[in-house]
Design a protein around this motif. Structure first.
Motif, PDB file in Angstrom:
ATOM      1  N   SER A  80       0.824  -1.219   0.000  1.00 24.48           N
ATOM      2  CA  SER A  80       0.000   0.000   0.000  1.00 24.48           C
ATOM      3  C   SER A  80       0.854   1.263   0.000  1.00 24.48           C
ATOM      4  CB  SER A  80      -0.961   0.008   1.193  1.00 24.48           C
ATOM      5  OG  SER A  80      -0.289   0.311   2.405  1.00 24.48           O
ATOM      6  N   VAL A  81       2.101   1.149   0.436  1.00 23.31           N
ATOM      7  CA  VAL A  81       3.015   2.288   0.481  1.00 23.31           C
ATOM      8  C   VAL A  81       3.896   2.348  -0.763  1.00 23.31           C
ATOM      9  CG1 VAL A  81       4.995   3.277   1.727  1.00 23.31           C
ATOM     10  CG2 VAL A  81       3.032   2.397   2.998  1.00 23.31           C
ATOM     11  N   VAL A  82       4.388   1.180  -1.226  1.00 22.78           N
ATOM     12  CA  VAL A  82       5.375   1.177  -2.318  1.00 22.78           C
ATOM     13  C   VAL A  82       4.775   0.850  -3.682  1.00 22.78           C
ATOM     14  CG1 VAL A  82       7.233   0.610  -0.715  1.00 22.78           C
ATOM     15  CG2 VAL A  82       6.147  -1.229  -2.028  1.00 22.78           C
ATOM     16  N   GLY A  83       3.568   0.328  -3.706  1.00 24.72           N
ATOM     17  CA  GLY A  83       2.904   0.030  -4.971  1.00 24.72           C
ATOM     18  C   GLY A  83       3.300  -1.284  -5.600  1.00 24.72           C
ATOM     19  N   ASP A  84       4.587  -1.540  -5.754  1.00 28.04           N
ATOM     20  CA  ASP A  84       5.072  -2.733  -6.450  1.00 28.04           C
ATOM     21  C   ASP A  84       5.990  -3.516  -5.519  1.00 28.04           C
ATOM     22  OD1 ASP A  84       6.167  -4.628  -8.141  1.00 28.04           O
ATOM     23  OD2 ASP A  84       7.004  -3.185  -9.564  1.00 28.04           O
ATOM     24  N   LEU A  85       5.589  -4.744  -5.182  1.00 28.14           N
ATOM     25  CA  LEU A  85       6.387  -5.560  -4.268  1.00 28.14           C
ATOM     26  C   LEU A  85       7.755  -5.916  -4.832  1.00 28.14           C
ATOM     27  CD1 LEU A  85       3.670  -7.975  -2.822  1.00 28.14           C
ATOM     28  CD2 LEU A  85       4.705  -5.973  -1.716  1.00 28.14           C
ATOM     29  N   SER A  86       7.918  -5.821  -6.138  1.00 24.56           N
ATOM     30  CA  SER A  86       9.225  -6.093  -6.743  1.00 24.56           C
ATOM     31  C   SER A  86      10.264  -5.048  -6.336  1.00 24.56           C
ATOM     32  CB  SER A  86       9.113  -6.159  -8.267  1.00 24.56           C
ATOM     33  OG  SER A  86       8.295  -7.255  -8.628  1.00 24.56           O
ATOM     34  N   ARG A  87       9.818  -3.940  -5.776  1.00 21.83           N
ATOM     35  CA  ARG A  87      10.746  -2.917  -5.289  1.00 21.83           C
ATOM     36  C   ARG A  87      11.432  -3.324  -3.989  1.00 21.83           C
ATOM     37  NH1 ARG A  87       8.134   2.579  -4.453  1.00 21.83           N
ATOM     38  NH2 ARG A  87      10.290   3.064  -3.934  1.00 21.83           N
ATOM     39  N   ILE A  88      10.918  -4.347  -3.310  1.00 24.83           N
ATOM     40  CA  ILE A  88      11.527  -4.782  -2.048  1.00 24.83           C
ATOM     41  C   ILE A  88      12.851  -5.479  -2.351  1.00 24.83           C
ATOM     42  CG2 ILE A  88      11.294  -6.322  -0.049  1.00 24.83           C
ATOM     43  CD1 ILE A  88       8.258  -5.760  -0.184  1.00 24.83           C
ATOM     44  N   THR A  89      13.928  -4.923  -1.795  1.00 26.53           N
ATOM     45  CA  THR A  89      15.256  -5.491  -2.015  1.00 26.53           C
ATOM     46  C   THR A  89      15.734  -6.307  -0.822  1.00 26.53           C
ATOM     47  OG1 THR A  89      16.338  -3.482  -1.198  1.00 26.53           O
ATOM     48  CG2 THR A  89      15.927  -3.626  -3.585  1.00 26.53           C
ATOM     49  N   GLN A  90      15.108  -6.104   0.333  1.00 28.31           N
ATOM     50  CA  GLN A  90      15.520  -6.845   1.522  1.00 28.31           C
ATOM     51  C   GLN A  90      14.440  -6.756   2.589  1.00 28.31           C
ATOM     52  OE1 GLN A  90      18.874  -5.138   3.601  1.00 28.31           O
ATOM     53  NE2 GLN A  90      19.377  -7.054   4.610  1.00 28.31           N
ATOM     54  N   VAL A  91      14.112  -7.903   3.180  1.00 27.52           N
ATOM     55  CA  VAL A  91      13.346  -7.910   4.416  1.00 27.52           C
ATOM     56  C   VAL A  91      14.408  -7.791   5.511  1.00 27.52           C
ATOM     57  CG1 VAL A  91      11.781  -9.186   5.913  1.00 27.52           C
ATOM     58  CG2 VAL A  91      11.526  -9.349   3.421  1.00 27.52           C
ATOM     59  N   VAL A  92      14.393  -6.684   6.225  1.00 26.47           N
ATOM     60  CA  VAL A  92      15.455  -6.387   7.183  1.00 26.47           C
ATOM     61  C   VAL A  92      15.191  -7.052   8.533  1.00 26.47           C
ATOM     62  CG1 VAL A  92      16.659  -4.523   8.410  1.00 26.47           C
ATOM     63  CG2 VAL A  92      15.913  -4.192   6.033  1.00 26.47           C
ATOM     64  N   LYS A  93      13.977  -6.897   9.043  1.00 22.89           N
ATOM     65  CA  LYS A  93      13.671  -7.346  10.401  1.00 22.89           C
ATOM     66  C   LYS A  93      12.226  -7.795  10.498  1.00 22.89           C
ATOM     67  CE  LYS A  93      14.234  -7.320  15.046  1.00 22.89           C
ATOM     68  NZ  LYS A  93      15.281  -7.752  15.895  1.00 22.89           N
ATOM     69  N   VAL A  94      12.017  -8.851  11.269  1.00 22.41           N
ATOM     70  CA  VAL A  94      10.687  -9.350  11.592  1.00 22.41           C
ATOM     71  C   VAL A  94      10.597  -9.450  13.110  1.00 22.41           C
ATOM     72  CG1 VAL A  94       9.115 -11.334  11.437  1.00 22.41           C
ATOM     73  CG2 VAL A  94      10.477 -10.659   9.438  1.00 22.41           C
ATOM     74  N   VAL A  95       9.500  -8.953  13.668  1.00 17.79           N
ATOM     75  CA  VAL A  95       9.237  -9.120  15.094  1.00 17.79           C
ATOM     76  C   VAL A  95       7.895  -9.829  15.210  1.00 17.79           C
ATOM     77  CG1 VAL A  95       8.926  -8.004  17.333  1.00 17.79           C
ATOM     78  CG2 VAL A  95      10.501  -7.012  15.653  1.00 17.79           C
ATOM     79  N   ALA A  96       7.903 -10.963  15.911  1.00 20.79           N
ATOM     80  CA  ALA A  96       6.680 -11.731  16.127  1.00 20.79           C
ATOM     81  C   ALA A  96       6.370 -11.765  17.616  1.00 20.79           C
ATOM     82  CB  ALA A  96       6.847 -13.150  15.591  1.00 20.79           C
ATOM     83  N   PHE A  97       5.172 -11.327  17.958  1.00 23.30           N
ATOM     84  CA  PHE A  97       4.692 -11.393  19.327  1.00 23.30           C
ATOM     85  C   PHE A  97       3.709 -12.558  19.404  1.00 23.30           C
ATOM     86  CE2 PHE A  97       5.609  -6.954  18.369  1.00 23.30           C
ATOM     87  CZ  PHE A  97       6.468  -6.612  19.409  1.00 23.30           C
ATOM     88  N   VAL A  98       3.881 -13.412  20.397  1.00 28.61           N
ATOM     89  CA  VAL A  98       3.032 -14.587  20.543  1.00 28.61           C
ATOM     90  C   VAL A  98       2.396 -14.540  21.926  1.00 28.61           C
ATOM     91  CG1 VAL A  98       2.941 -17.109  20.478  1.00 28.61           C
ATOM     92  CG2 VAL A  98       4.580 -15.884  19.019  1.00 28.61           C
ATOM     93  N   ALA A  99       1.079 -14.370  21.974  1.00 30.54           N
ATOM     94  CA  ALA A  99       0.361 -14.412  23.247  1.00 30.54           C
ATOM     95  C   ALA A  99       0.257 -15.874  23.651  1.00 30.54           C
ATOM     96  CB  ALA A  99      -1.025 -13.779  23.101  1.00 30.54           C
ATOM     97  N   SER A 100       0.950 -16.221  24.725  1.00 31.29           N
ATOM     98  CA  SER A 100       1.057 -17.642  25.055  1.00 31.29           C
ATOM     99  C   SER A 100       0.911 -17.880  26.550  1.00 31.29           C
ATOM    100  CB  SER A 100       2.392 -18.186  24.546  1.00 31.29           C
ATOM    101  OG  SER A 100       3.473 -17.351  24.887  1.00 31.29           O
ATOM    102  N   THR A 101       0.643 -19.123  26.860  1.00 30.07           N
ATOM    103  CA  THR A 101       0.579 -19.536  28.257  1.00 30.07           C
ATOM    104  C   THR A 101       1.992 -19.490  28.837  1.00 30.07           C
ATOM    105  OG1 THR A 101       0.829 -21.862  27.649  1.00 30.07           O
ATOM    106  CG2 THR A 101      -1.442 -21.022  27.839  1.00 30.07           C
ATOM    107  N   PRO A 102       2.112 -19.364  30.158  1.00 24.67           N
ATOM    108  CA  PRO A 102       3.440 -19.236  30.768  1.00 24.67           C
ATOM    109  C   PRO A 102       4.385 -20.408  30.486  1.00 24.67           C
ATOM    110  CG  PRO A 102       1.749 -18.611  32.352  1.00 24.67           C
ATOM    111  CD  PRO A 102       1.040 -19.187  31.154  1.00 24.67           C
TER     112      PRO A 102
END
Length: 154
Positions: A80-102
């Protein structure tokens, strides 16, 4: 060379509509050659796929699929920001939050749902740094939330 959308289609997925924010923020913002997404929930057709805690009401397998959907929603936010996904040259960072039991300690495996999708879609450019964090609760009682940072070509 196939496009990111073509690689998604090969695995039976497509870029969804951008998920509507649940509060006062935008789905993604560009700063220089980087695009930062807001945390993306596992929304599909306007609804959470499942709710609850991983290790409780939500299985690790369900949570992994949720992480994949979060990444797919993050891809939509970037598009939605860049228009064309082919413009992505690198996925730099991913942060995943997982709501989990202790006692649940499989957050990295849940986060693989997002990481593996990004690798499939972007190939070598999809290799990224990552954090997988266990938390007590997420918005709307979502089991997973994922945010990404990507570098784009001008």
């Amino acid at each position: 060379m196939t496009s990111p959308e073509e690689r998604l289609a090969e695995i039976g997925l497509e870029v969804p509509a951008v998920a509507k924010p649940v509060a006062a923020y935008v789905p993604a913002v560009a700063s220089g050659d980087l695009v930062f997404t807001s945390g993306q929930l596992p929304m599909r057709d306007g609804e959470l796929m499942v709710t609850g805690k991983v290790g409780g009401e939500v299985s690790a397998e369900e949570a992994t699929l949720c992480a994949q959907q979060c990444a797919l929603n993050a891809i939509a936010a970037v598009k939605s920001v860049v228009g064309d996904l082919s413009r992505i040259t690198q996925v730099v960072k991913v942060v995943a939050f997982v709501a989990s039991t202790p006692d649940f300690t499989g957050q990295p495996q849940v986060a693989n749902g997002a990481s593996e999708l990004l690798g499939t879609v972007f190939g070598d450019a999809g290799v990224h740094a990552r954090s997988a964090v266990g938390v007590p609760v997420l918005p709307l009682d979502s089991p997973v939330e994922v945010e990404i940072v990507v570098r784009v070509a001008g």
